[in-house]
Motif scaffolding. Structure first.
Motif, PDB file in Angstrom:
ATOM      1  N   ARG A 166      51.896  -1.390  22.625  1.00 13.46           N
ATOM      2  CA  ARG A 166      51.127  -1.672  21.407  1.00 13.46           C
ATOM      3  C   ARG A 166      50.547  -0.391  20.826  1.00 13.46           C
ATOM      4  NH1 ARG A 166      45.820  -2.408  20.104  1.00 13.46           N
ATOM      5  NH2 ARG A 166      45.371  -3.843  18.368  1.00 13.46           N
ATOM      6  N   ASP A 167      49.999   0.462  21.696  1.00 13.83           N
ATOM      7  CA  ASP A 167      49.378   1.701  21.232  1.00 13.83           C
ATOM      8  C   ASP A 167      50.402   2.618  20.565  1.00 13.83           C
ATOM      9  OD1 ASP A 167      46.962   3.632  21.374  1.00 13.83           O
ATOM     10  OD2 ASP A 167      48.601   4.806  22.240  1.00 13.83           O
ATOM     11  N   TRP A 168      51.538   2.830  21.224  1.00 19.86           N
ATOM     12  CA  TRP A 168      52.562   3.704  20.645  1.00 19.86           C
ATOM     13  C   TRP A 168      53.128   3.102  19.362  1.00 19.86           C
ATOM     14  CZ3 TRP A 168      56.261   6.995  24.067  1.00 19.86           C
ATOM     15  CH2 TRP A 168      55.508   7.779  24.934  1.00 19.86           C
ATOM     16  N   TRP A 169      53.295   1.792  19.349  1.00 15.71           N
ATOM     17  CA  TRP A 169      53.824   1.105  18.168  1.00 15.71           C
ATOM     18  C   TRP A 169      52.902   1.347  16.969  1.00 15.71           C
ATOM     19  CZ3 TRP A 169      56.982  -3.883  18.761  1.00 15.71           C
ATOM     20  CH2 TRP A 169      57.434  -4.328  17.523  1.00 15.71           C
ATOM     21  N   LEU A 170      51.581   1.181  17.191  1.00 20.04           N
ATOM     22  CA  LEU A 170      50.622   1.394  16.109  1.00 20.04           C
ATOM     23  C   LEU A 170      50.627   2.838  15.623  1.00 20.04           C
ATOM     24  CD1 LEU A 170      47.575  -0.733  17.373  1.00 20.04           C
ATOM     25  CD2 LEU A 170      49.133  -1.259  15.476  1.00 20.04           C
ATOM     26  N   ARG A 171      50.843   3.776  16.527  1.00 14.79           N
ATOM     27  CA  ARG A 171      50.859   5.185  16.149  1.00 14.79           C
ATOM     28  C   ARG A 171      52.057   5.520  15.260  1.00 14.79           C
ATOM     29  NH1 ARG A 171      47.042   8.137  18.777  1.00 14.79           N
ATOM     30  NH2 ARG A 171      46.050   7.092  20.540  1.00 14.79           N
ATOM     31  N   THR A 172      53.148   4.776  15.422  1.00 15.34           N
ATOM     32  CA  THR A 172      54.296   5.019  14.546  1.00 15.34           C
ATOM     33  C   THR A 172      54.038   4.488  13.139  1.00 15.34           C
ATOM     34  OG1 THR A 172      55.425   2.908  15.040  1.00 15.34           O
ATOM     35  CG2 THR A 172      55.870   4.785  16.508  1.00 15.34           C
ATOM     36  N   ARG A 173      53.112   3.526  13.006  1.00 22.29           N
ATOM     37  CA  ARG A 173      52.824   2.916  11.713  1.00 22.29           C
ATOM     38  C   ARG A 173      51.629   3.539  11.019  1.00 22.29           C
ATOM     39  NH1 ARG A 173      55.078  -2.228  11.170  1.00 22.29           N
ATOM     40  NH2 ARG A 173      53.323  -2.939   9.919  1.00 22.29           N
ATOM     41  N   ASN A 174      50.772   4.201  11.802  1.00 23.95           N
ATOM     42  CA  ASN A 174      49.548   4.777  11.245  1.00 23.95           C
ATOM     43  C   ASN A 174      49.363   6.190  11.776  1.00 23.95           C
ATOM     44  OD1 ASN A 174      47.060   5.362  10.191  1.00 23.95           O
ATOM     45  ND2 ASN A 174      45.980   3.642  11.156  1.00 23.95           N
ATOM     46  N   PRO A 175      49.879   7.202  11.095  1.00 24.18           N
ATOM     47  CA  PRO A 175      49.785   8.591  11.556  1.00 24.18           C
ATOM     48  C   PRO A 175      48.356   9.061  11.779  1.00 24.18           C
ATOM     49  CG  PRO A 175      51.321   8.388   9.727  1.00 24.18           C
ATOM     50  CD  PRO A 175      50.593   7.087   9.819  1.00 24.18           C
ATOM     51  N   SER A 176      47.365   8.409  11.146  1.00 22.69           N
ATOM     52  CA  SER A 176      45.986   8.845  11.291  1.00 22.69           C
ATOM     53  C   SER A 176      45.457   8.603  12.703  1.00 22.69           C
ATOM     54  CB  SER A 176      45.073   8.114  10.295  1.00 22.69           C
ATOM     55  OG  SER A 176      45.032   6.729  10.581  1.00 22.69           O
ATOM     56  N   LEU A 177      46.183   7.786  13.487  1.00 19.39           N
ATOM     57  CA  LEU A 177      45.778   7.547  14.868  1.00 19.39           C
ATOM     58  C   LEU A 177      46.099   8.731  15.769  1.00 19.39           C
ATOM     59  CD1 LEU A 177      46.867   3.834  15.395  1.00 19.39           C
ATOM     60  CD2 LEU A 177      44.537   4.683  15.127  1.00 19.39           C
ATOM     61  N   GLU A 178      46.976   9.610  15.283  1.00 11.59           N
ATOM     62  CA  GLU A 178      47.382  10.743  16.122  1.00 11.59           C
ATOM     63  C   GLU A 178      46.202  11.671  16.355  1.00 11.59           C
ATOM     64  OE1 GLU A 178      50.099  10.983  17.587  1.00 11.59           O
ATOM     65  OE2 GLU A 178      51.219   9.391  16.577  1.00 11.59           O
ATOM     66  N   GLY A 179      46.149  12.205  17.539  1.00 18.86           N
ATOM     67  CA  GLY A 179      45.112  13.161  17.872  1.00 18.86           C
ATOM     68  C   GLY A 179      45.488  13.867  19.151  1.00 18.86           C
ATOM     69  N   ALA A 180      44.901  14.994  19.391  1.00 16.78           N
ATOM     70  CA  ALA A 180      45.253  15.763  20.585  1.00 16.78           C
ATOM     71  C   ALA A 180      44.811  15.034  21.839  1.00 16.78           C
ATOM     72  CB  ALA A 180      44.580  17.138  20.516  1.00 16.78           C
ATOM     73  N   THR A 181      45.684  15.045  22.843  1.00 15.71           N
ATOM     74  CA  THR A 181      45.382  14.470  24.145  1.00 15.71           C
ATOM     75  C   THR A 181      45.717  15.507  25.199  1.00 15.71           C
ATOM     76  OG1 THR A 181      45.978  12.285  23.315  1.00 15.71           O
ATOM     77  CG2 THR A 181      45.803  12.543  25.687  1.00 15.71           C
ATOM     78  N   ALA A 182      44.845  15.682  26.172  1.00 17.91           N
ATOM     79  CA  ALA A 182      45.041  16.746  27.161  1.00 17.91           C
ATOM     80  C   ALA A 182      46.260  16.483  27.995  1.00 17.91           C
ATOM     81  CB  ALA A 182      43.814  16.861  28.036  1.00 17.91           C
TER      82      ALA A 182
ATOM     83  N   GLY B 123      59.718  10.750  23.571  1.00 16.00           N
ATOM     84  CA  GLY B 123      58.655  10.163  22.769  1.00 16.00           C
ATOM     85  C   GLY B 123      59.065   8.888  22.056  1.00 16.00           C
ATOM     86  N   MET B 124      60.021   8.142  22.605  1.00 15.17           N
ATOM     87  CA  MET B 124      60.512   6.914  21.971  1.00 15.17           C
ATOM     88  C   MET B 124      59.704   5.698  22.426  1.00 15.17           C
ATOM     89  SD  MET B 124      64.624   7.435  22.457  1.00 15.17           S
ATOM     90  CE  MET B 124      65.493   8.886  21.834  1.00 15.17           C
TER      91      MET B 124
END
Length: 215
Positions: free
Chosen positions: A199-215, A156-157
């Motif tokens: 870009r997407d993964w980078w933003l997710r490390t900075r904004n935990p609210s972007l996290e959500g379940a993905t199938a 997950g890096m």
């Protein structure tokens, strides 16, 4: 089996003077789907990578590109491990999502060191035994770089995306030079997806609210 292998290595069509093989086209199309699923943090990225690895293994082995063929064997093994690693990560997360993060400096040092030493070792092997590869050092670089990239992905890096970009820089010209034109074309699309996914993964490390379940 020989009939299937022969068909996979036969020409599908020609474009801009480049002959496109079925294995090259199908394997890389599935690989492109796998990369898109990886960006979405979907578990299905791993079965897709496994299938792509099996198809491309046939193609590269027939072209005597042992590094690229060996890379596909690693892709198959790591795809199985990555599936279980991501399943465990999703189970451990409270919301069922896969957490992504930047590697620590120690982990980055390990990744860079493993890539450098691995390339030297594999490149030396291919140089000592020329029958293993027609392009020993680029082939070794791609082989080891892919191992490092997939390891980082399974953990997950975010650095996983940087590693893929570095592999693509050598993979595109090598594929064109050895008659795998479709691989070269698809790797250009890989580059666009890698930048998008990074870009997407980078933003997710900075904004935990972007996290959500993905199938």
């Amino acid at each position: 089996m020989n009939t299937v292998t022969d068909w996979l290595n036969s020409e599908a069509f020609a474009i801009f003077g480049q002959h496109i093989k079925w294995a090259d086209m199908i394997g890389n199309t599935v690989g492109l789907i796998a990369l898109a699923l990886g960006w979405r943090r979907s578990l299905w990225t791993w079965p897709a990578q496994l299938l792509s690895g099996v198809i491309l293994l046939v193609a590269f082995a027939s072209a005597h590109l042992s590094g690229s063929a060996g890379k596909q064997l690693v892709v198959i093994v790591v795809a199985v491990w990555g599936w279980y690693a991501w399943q465990r990560g999703k189970r451990d997360a409270q919301d069922g999502s896969l957490a992504v993060r930047f590697a620590t400096w120690r982990e980055r040092g390990f990744l860079v060191g493993a890539a450098a030493l691995g390339t030297l070792a594999v490149g030396g092997l291919f140089t000592a035994f020329p029958e293993l590869s027609w392009d020993p050092w680029p082939d070794a670089y791609i082989f080891v770089g892919t191992v490092v990239a997939m390891y980082a992905q399974a953990r997950g890096m975010v650095e996983f995306w940087f590693a893929w970009l570095l592999v693509d820089l050598v993979g595109v010209p090598l594929n064109f030079a050895n008659g795998f034109a479709f691989s070269g074309f698809v790797y250009v699309l890989y580059g666009a997806l890698v930048l998008w996914g990074m870009r997407d993964w980078w933003l997710r490390t900075r904004n935990p609210s972007l996290e959500g379940a993905t199938a």
